[in-house]
Design a protein around this motif. Structure first.
Motif, PDB file in Angstrom:
ATOM      1  N   LEU A 205     -15.246   2.622  -9.894  1.00 49.61           N
ATOM      2  CA  LEU A 205     -14.639   2.216  -8.628  1.00 49.61           C
ATOM      3  C   LEU A 205     -13.128   2.493  -9.236  1.00 49.61           C
ATOM      4  O   LEU A 205     -12.585   2.347 -10.522  1.00 49.61           O
ATOM      5  CB  LEU A 205     -14.771   0.594  -8.620  1.00 49.61           C
ATOM      6  CG  LEU A 205     -16.148  -0.121  -8.821  1.00 49.61           C
ATOM      7  CD1 LEU A 205     -16.057  -1.600  -8.760  1.00 49.61           C
ATOM      8  CD2 LEU A 205     -16.782   0.311  -7.535  1.00 49.61           C
ATOM      9  N   GLU A 206     -12.160   2.939  -8.423  1.00 47.76           N
ATOM     10  CA  GLU A 206     -10.914   3.474  -8.672  1.00 47.76           C
ATOM     11  C   GLU A 206      -9.926   2.964  -7.698  1.00 47.76           C
ATOM     12  O   GLU A 206     -10.353   3.181  -6.543  1.00 47.76           O
ATOM     13  CB  GLU A 206     -10.915   4.825  -8.717  1.00 47.76           C
ATOM     14  CG  GLU A 206     -11.800   5.435  -9.912  1.00 47.76           C
ATOM     15  CD  GLU A 206     -11.575   6.981  -9.657  1.00 47.76           C
ATOM     16  OE1 GLU A 206     -10.613   7.660 -10.547  1.00 47.76           O
ATOM     17  OE2 GLU A 206     -12.238   7.740  -8.939  1.00 47.76           O
ATOM     18  N   ALA A 207      -8.867   2.044  -8.028  1.00 43.88           N
ATOM     19  CA  ALA A 207      -7.928   1.966  -7.185  1.00 43.88           C
ATOM     20  C   ALA A 207      -6.910   2.987  -6.715  1.00 43.88           C
ATOM     21  O   ALA A 207      -6.113   3.452  -7.104  1.00 43.88           O
ATOM     22  CB  ALA A 207      -6.990   0.680  -7.677  1.00 43.88           C
ATOM     23  N   ARG A 208      -7.420   3.595  -5.292  1.00 40.78           N
ATOM     24  CA  ARG A 208      -6.688   4.705  -4.829  1.00 40.78           C
ATOM     25  C   ARG A 208      -7.063   4.809  -3.262  1.00 40.78           C
ATOM     26  O   ARG A 208      -8.038   4.131  -2.808  1.00 40.78           O
ATOM     27  CB  ARG A 208      -7.540   6.047  -5.331  1.00 40.78           C
ATOM     28  CG  ARG A 208      -7.143   6.202  -6.662  1.00 40.78           C
ATOM     29  CD  ARG A 208      -7.755   7.724  -7.234  1.00 40.78           C
ATOM     30  NE  ARG A 208      -7.710   7.961  -8.815  1.00 40.78           N
ATOM     31  CZ  ARG A 208      -6.791   8.623  -9.222  1.00 40.78           C
ATOM     32  NH1 ARG A 208      -5.960   9.327  -8.329  1.00 40.78           N
ATOM     33  NH2 ARG A 208      -6.862   8.689 -10.389  1.00 40.78           N
ATOM     34  N   ALA A 209      -6.131   5.223  -2.628  1.00 43.58           N
ATOM     35  CA  ALA A 209      -6.190   5.313  -1.101  1.00 43.58           C
ATOM     36  C   ALA A 209      -7.562   5.748  -0.766  1.00 43.58           C
ATOM     37  O   ALA A 209      -7.876   6.908  -1.120  1.00 43.58           O
ATOM     38  CB  ALA A 209      -5.195   5.863  -0.381  1.00 43.58           C
ATOM     39  N   CYS A 210      -8.338   5.291   0.058  1.00 42.91           N
ATOM     40  CA  CYS A 210      -9.796   5.845   0.580  1.00 42.91           C
ATOM     41  C   CYS A 210      -9.855   5.512   2.045  1.00 42.91           C
ATOM     42  O   CYS A 210      -9.446   4.437   2.526  1.00 42.91           O
ATOM     43  CB  CYS A 210     -10.610   4.934  -0.006  1.00 42.91           C
ATOM     44  SG  CYS A 210     -12.461   5.827   0.142  1.00 42.91           S
ATOM     45  N   PHE A 211     -10.394   6.276   2.820  1.00 42.21           N
ATOM     46  CA  PHE A 211     -10.599   6.300   4.022  1.00 42.21           C
ATOM     47  C   PHE A 211     -12.304   6.735   4.583  1.00 42.21           C
ATOM     48  O   PHE A 211     -12.522   7.789   4.116  1.00 42.21           O
ATOM     49  CB  PHE A 211      -9.719   7.354   5.023  1.00 42.21           C
ATOM     50  CG  PHE A 211      -8.335   6.984   4.525  1.00 42.21           C
ATOM     51  CD1 PHE A 211      -7.524   6.359   5.427  1.00 42.21           C
ATOM     52  CD2 PHE A 211      -7.695   7.765   3.624  1.00 42.21           C
ATOM     53  CE1 PHE A 211      -6.181   6.028   5.053  1.00 42.21           C
ATOM     54  CE2 PHE A 211      -6.418   7.462   3.268  1.00 42.21           C
ATOM     55  CZ  PHE A 211      -5.523   6.500   4.244  1.00 42.21           C
ATOM     56  N   ASP A 212     -12.736   5.926   5.428  1.00 45.07           N
ATOM     57  CA  ASP A 212     -14.186   6.235   5.622  1.00 45.07           C
ATOM     58  C   ASP A 212     -14.269   7.445   6.428  1.00 45.07           C
ATOM     59  O   ASP A 212     -13.544   7.775   7.343  1.00 45.07           O
ATOM     60  CB  ASP A 212     -14.720   4.954   6.513  1.00 45.07           C
ATOM     61  CG  ASP A 212     -16.190   5.055   6.857  1.00 45.07           C
ATOM     62  OD1 ASP A 212     -16.490   6.059   7.890  1.00 45.07           O
ATOM     63  OD2 ASP A 212     -16.759   4.443   6.389  1.00 45.07           O
ATOM     64  N   SER A 215     -15.190   6.846  10.360  1.00 42.02           N
ATOM     65  CA  SER A 215     -14.564   5.942  11.150  1.00 42.02           C
ATOM     66  C   SER A 215     -12.842   6.019  10.996  1.00 42.02           C
ATOM     67  O   SER A 215     -12.007   5.847  11.812  1.00 42.02           O
ATOM     68  CB  SER A 215     -14.897   4.256  10.994  1.00 42.02           C
ATOM     69  OG  SER A 215     -14.417   3.884   9.573  1.00 42.02           O
ATOM     70  N   GLY A 216     -12.462   6.505   9.727  1.00 42.64           N
ATOM     71  CA  GLY A 216     -11.187   6.599   9.398  1.00 42.64           C
ATOM     72  C   GLY A 216     -10.795   5.281   8.920  1.00 42.64           C
ATOM     73  O   GLY A 216      -9.499   5.535   8.361  1.00 42.64           O
ATOM     74  N   GLU A 217     -11.210   4.327   8.836  1.00 43.41           N
ATOM     75  CA  GLU A 217     -10.694   3.090   8.201  1.00 43.41           C
ATOM     76  C   GLU A 217     -10.347   2.996   6.734  1.00 43.41           C
ATOM     77  O   GLU A 217     -11.008   3.724   6.005  1.00 43.41           O
ATOM     78  CB  GLU A 217     -12.014   2.015   8.589  1.00 43.41           C
ATOM     79  CG  GLU A 217     -12.534   1.489   9.962  1.00 43.41           C
ATOM     80  CD  GLU A 217     -13.374   0.586  10.013  1.00 43.41           C
ATOM     81  OE1 GLU A 217     -13.282  -0.231  10.964  1.00 43.41           O
ATOM     82  OE2 GLU A 217     -14.244   0.624   8.911  1.00 43.41           O
ATOM     83  N   PRO A 218      -9.207   2.406   6.656  1.00 42.88           N
ATOM     84  CA  PRO A 218      -8.758   2.495   5.200  1.00 42.88           C
ATOM     85  C   PRO A 218      -9.323   1.251   4.197  1.00 42.88           C
ATOM     86  O   PRO A 218      -9.418   0.021   4.468  1.00 42.88           O
ATOM     87  CB  PRO A 218      -7.137   1.920   5.540  1.00 42.88           C
ATOM     88  CG  PRO A 218      -7.152   1.090   6.747  1.00 42.88           C
ATOM     89  CD  PRO A 218      -8.386   1.481   7.642  1.00 42.88           C
ATOM     90  N   PHE A 219      -9.192   1.767   2.913  1.00 43.97           N
ATOM     91  CA  PHE A 219      -9.681   0.858   1.942  1.00 43.97           C
ATOM     92  C   PHE A 219      -9.067   1.083   0.683  1.00 43.97           C
ATOM     93  O   PHE A 219      -8.136   2.122   0.368  1.00 43.97           O
ATOM     94  CB  PHE A 219     -11.451   1.269   1.419  1.00 43.97           C
ATOM     95  CG  PHE A 219     -12.240   0.818   2.511  1.00 43.97           C
ATOM     96  CD1 PHE A 219     -12.953  -0.285   2.555  1.00 43.97           C
ATOM     97  CD2 PHE A 219     -12.422   1.574   3.723  1.00 43.97           C
ATOM     98  CE1 PHE A 219     -13.968  -0.595   3.316  1.00 43.97           C
ATOM     99  CE2 PHE A 219     -13.564   1.069   4.534  1.00 43.97           C
ATOM    100  CZ  PHE A 219     -14.280   0.022   4.606  1.00 43.97           C
ATOM    101  N   PRO A 220      -8.870   0.068  -0.296  1.00 42.68           N
ATOM    102  CA  PRO A 220      -7.993   0.305  -1.394  1.00 42.68           C
ATOM    103  C   PRO A 220      -8.641   0.822  -2.516  1.00 42.68           C
ATOM    104  O   PRO A 220      -8.191   0.810  -3.757  1.00 42.68           O
ATOM    105  CB  PRO A 220      -7.513  -1.103  -1.577  1.00 42.68           C
ATOM    106  CG  PRO A 220      -9.013  -2.095  -1.429  1.00 42.68           C
ATOM    107  CD  PRO A 220      -9.386  -1.208  -0.209  1.00 42.68           C
TER     108      PRO A 220
END
Length: 247
Positions: A205-212, A215-220
């Motif tokens: 697990l890494e705290a970096r910008a991530c996008f599905d 769907s393109g949905e944002p995650f931390p």
């Protein structure tokens, strides 16, 4: 998926290191045990994997090309880039909203934002928002990660070092114990491994910008699962108890 903004990379990393050093002693969003952490207790996860009290994550498309994720809380802004996660405090501004920590600042008004550091500037436009997952939606889960092709997801229990894997679009389900191999609270990184020799896996697990990637949905958080010789990549977020005041 993300293309870093070269001229800002050094500044973001430098500012981020100051931010993250400050986060090392900050409260963690994960569960706490009255008897302390032990073999039968789920570990505390880094705060930067969580929304920090924010109700949603927002994706930003920036020029020069870079994608960011934000979560606006009552007391801070959490910002994730391709290089890591950062926590910015509110700052005084005549118009819009501004957050700053060291040489890194974020200003926005409506759907426009500007990110500045000592070495340059990003001009950003809001692209998509996603409501943060809650314990009501995922009872007993302190971290949820997922990916596509083939569809899979993983849930970490909030009360024990155990995870539940769902693979191949739901065709396979496993509940497995895990152990913590590495934990970097300041950097927002965790590496877990199987607690059973006959069912080895590794979860990062890494705290970096991530996008599905569908769907393109944002995650931390970026999630990497290695299991049975196959590597699964996806996104995820920490889920704090709704009644918790921890940020």
């Amino acid at each position: 998926m993300l293309r870093p903004f070269a001229s800002l990379r050094a500044a973001l990393l430098a500012a981020g290191s100051l931010l993250l050093i400050g986060c090392a002693s900050a409260p963690i969003d994960g569960p706490r045990s009255a008897g302390g952490q032990g073999a039968s207790t789920a570990p505390l996860l880094p705060s930067l994997l969580f929304p920090g009290g924010a109700e949603r994550f927002e994706a930003w498309r920036c020029t020069p090309q870079q994608d960011l994720v934000t979560a606006f809380g009552e007391r801070e802004l959490r910002l994730w880039s391709a290089h890591g996660g950062y926590r910015l405090a509110p700052a005084v501004v005549a118009s819009g909203a501004r957050y700053q920590q060291g040489e890194l600042s974020f200003w926005n008004k409506g759907g426009e934002a500007v990110v500045e550091s000592a070495n340059g500037r990003l001009d950003c436009t809001a692209a998509m928002a996603r409501s943060a997952l809650t314990r009501e939606q995922r009872p007993g889960v302190m971290f949820h990660g997922r990916g596509n092709e083939p569809g899979w997801h993983v849930n970490l229990r909030h009360d024990a070092p155990e995870l539940r894997l769902v693979l191949d679009y739901g065709a396979r389900e496993l509940s497995l114990p895990y152990r913590v191999v590495a934990m970097d609270n300041a950097g927002g990184r965790v590496r877990l491994a199987s607690g059973r020799g006959e069912a080895p896996f590794e979860l990062r697990l890494e705290a970096r910008a991530c996008f599905d990637d569908m769907s393109g949905e944002p995650f931390p958080a970026r999630v990497t699962l290695t299991f049975e010789g196959q590597t699964y990549r996806g996104c995820g977020q920490g889920i704090a108890p709704q009644s918790s005041s921890i940020r």
